[in-house]
Design an enzyme around this catalytic site. Structure first.
Site, PDB file in Angstrom:
ATOM      1  N   SER A  41       0.882  -1.358  -0.044  1.00  0.00           N
ATOM      2  CA  SER A  41      -0.339  -0.204   0.171  1.00  0.00           C
ATOM      3  C   SER A  41       1.121   1.331   0.270  1.00  0.00           C
ATOM      4  O   SER A  41       0.832   2.112  -0.496  1.00  0.00           O
ATOM      5  CB  SER A  41      -1.117   0.228   0.868  1.00  0.00           C
ATOM      6  OG  SER A  41      -1.968  -1.244   1.509  1.00  0.00           O
ATOM      7  N   HIS A  63       0.227   3.780   4.807  1.00  0.00           N
ATOM      8  CA  HIS A  63      -0.443   4.303   3.495  1.00  0.00           C
ATOM      9  C   HIS A  63      -0.534   5.657   4.005  1.00  0.00           C
ATOM     10  O   HIS A  63      -0.431   6.667   2.238  1.00  0.00           O
ATOM     11  CB  HIS A  63      -2.208   4.208   3.785  1.00  0.00           C
ATOM     12  CG  HIS A  63      -2.672   2.393   3.804  1.00  0.00           C
ATOM     13  ND1 HIS A  63      -2.242   1.493   4.708  1.00  0.00           N
ATOM     14  CD2 HIS A  63      -3.588   1.574   2.752  1.00  0.00           C
ATOM     15  CE1 HIS A  63      -2.308   0.149   4.653  1.00  0.00           C
ATOM     16  NE2 HIS A  63      -3.673   0.571   3.710  1.00  0.00           N
TER      17      HIS A  63
END
Length: 302
Positions: free
Chosen positions: A186, A249
């Site tokens: 991610s 993230h």
């Protein structure tokens, strides 16, 4: 004899004319096929340019557009991530595929706070994923966004942004969530999205307004759903599972919005001559040095 000879010559001429016509027809067919193929390629590049580049540099891209080299980096990374997932799913089967289980937690690739001295884990964690939804989300997003980006900017630049997001993700996780493990690509995916998102914002006026809004809404929808799944894995994981950090993230997104933006906005410019690039690199390296210092001297995981 003369009549026979004339007849033979006429037959030969007819055969030669037929052969020449067949050759011309074959050549015309090849040209038509080549023209259709060329038209299809140009159409693909035109669509890619509209999605990936501001208007003033699209003509430059279309003039020199080609698929050489092909988007090897994103495809190779995706194959590697899928292969590792299949390995743990088949040869080391999990009790369930939604959150982590012991098989993945014992992987030499996963980032683990207890094994931070194994420096390769700060990068290799991107190869391991927490479940089917996790890997499908990352693969779909990085292929849909990464392949067009690599067609435009080539593998070296896309790889730089992707890996910057991966490293930023693990280092940020080691600071803001220091006792949690980390898996998934991610950080790299969000770096690509962050760089693309900034380019869309900066060049919004040059796009058809509705088209630009659709782009932004798609990105926001993807980020929202993925962040929701990440928060679930972190805070609402079942008792028999293991919570995973989601800091990658956010850090990957910031890496993309800084380094990624400067890289993707320099399509027709020399990247190394752009002062914005060096400012972004300097800021990134300063954060990396702080993260290293924190992990060595200040981390609760010590």
């Amino acid at each position: 004899m003369a009549a026979a000879h004339d007849l033979e010559m006429e037959v030969m001429n007819l055969n030669m004319d037929r052969a020449m016509k067949e050759e011309l027809e074959e050549e015309k067919m090849r040209e038509d096929e080549g023209g259709k193929e060329s038209f299809k390629n140009k159409k693909v590049h035109r669509i890619v340019s509209k999605w990936m580049l501001p208007e003033e540099v699209r003509r430059t891209y279309l003039e020199r557009a080609n698929c050489l080299p092909p988007p090897v980096f994103i495809i190779s990374i995706s194959i590697a991530e899928l292969a590792v997932f299949i390995y743990y799913a088949v040869w080391k089967p999990q009790k369930q595929w939604i959150t982590l289980d012991t098989g993945i937690l014992e992987s030499p690739f996963i980032y683990s706070p207890e094994k931070r001295e194994e420096a390769w884990r700060f990068i290799s964690y991107m190869l391991v994923h927490a479940g089917v939804q996790h890997i499908l989300g990352n693969l779909i997003m990085q292929l849909i966004l990464g392949i067009p980006l690599e067609m435009v900017h080539k593998g070296l630049r896309v790889g730089l942004v992707y890996l910057a997001g991966v490293i930023a993700g693990s280092l940020a996780s080691s600071i803001f969530d220091p006792l949690r493990s980390l898996v998934g690509a991610s950080g790299g995916v969000y770096a690509l999205m962050g760089g693309y998102f900034m380019n869309v914002l900066v060049n919004f006026r040059e796009m058809i307004p509705a088209f630009g809004i659709v782009r932004l809404l798609i990105i926001i929808l993807i980020i929202g759903s993925d962040m929701g799944f990440a928060l679930y894995r972190r805070f609402f994981v079942p008792a028999n599972g293991s919570p995973v950090s989601f800091a990658a993230h956010i850090a990957g997104g910031f890496a993309g919005m800084s380094i990624g933006y400067t890289v993707f906005s320099c399509f027709d410019k020399a990247l190394l001559k752009d002062p914005r690039f060096w400012i972004a690199i300097a800021a990134y390296l300063a954060c990396v040095l702080f993260a290293v210092f924190f992990n060595v001297f200040l981390s609760p995981a010590n």
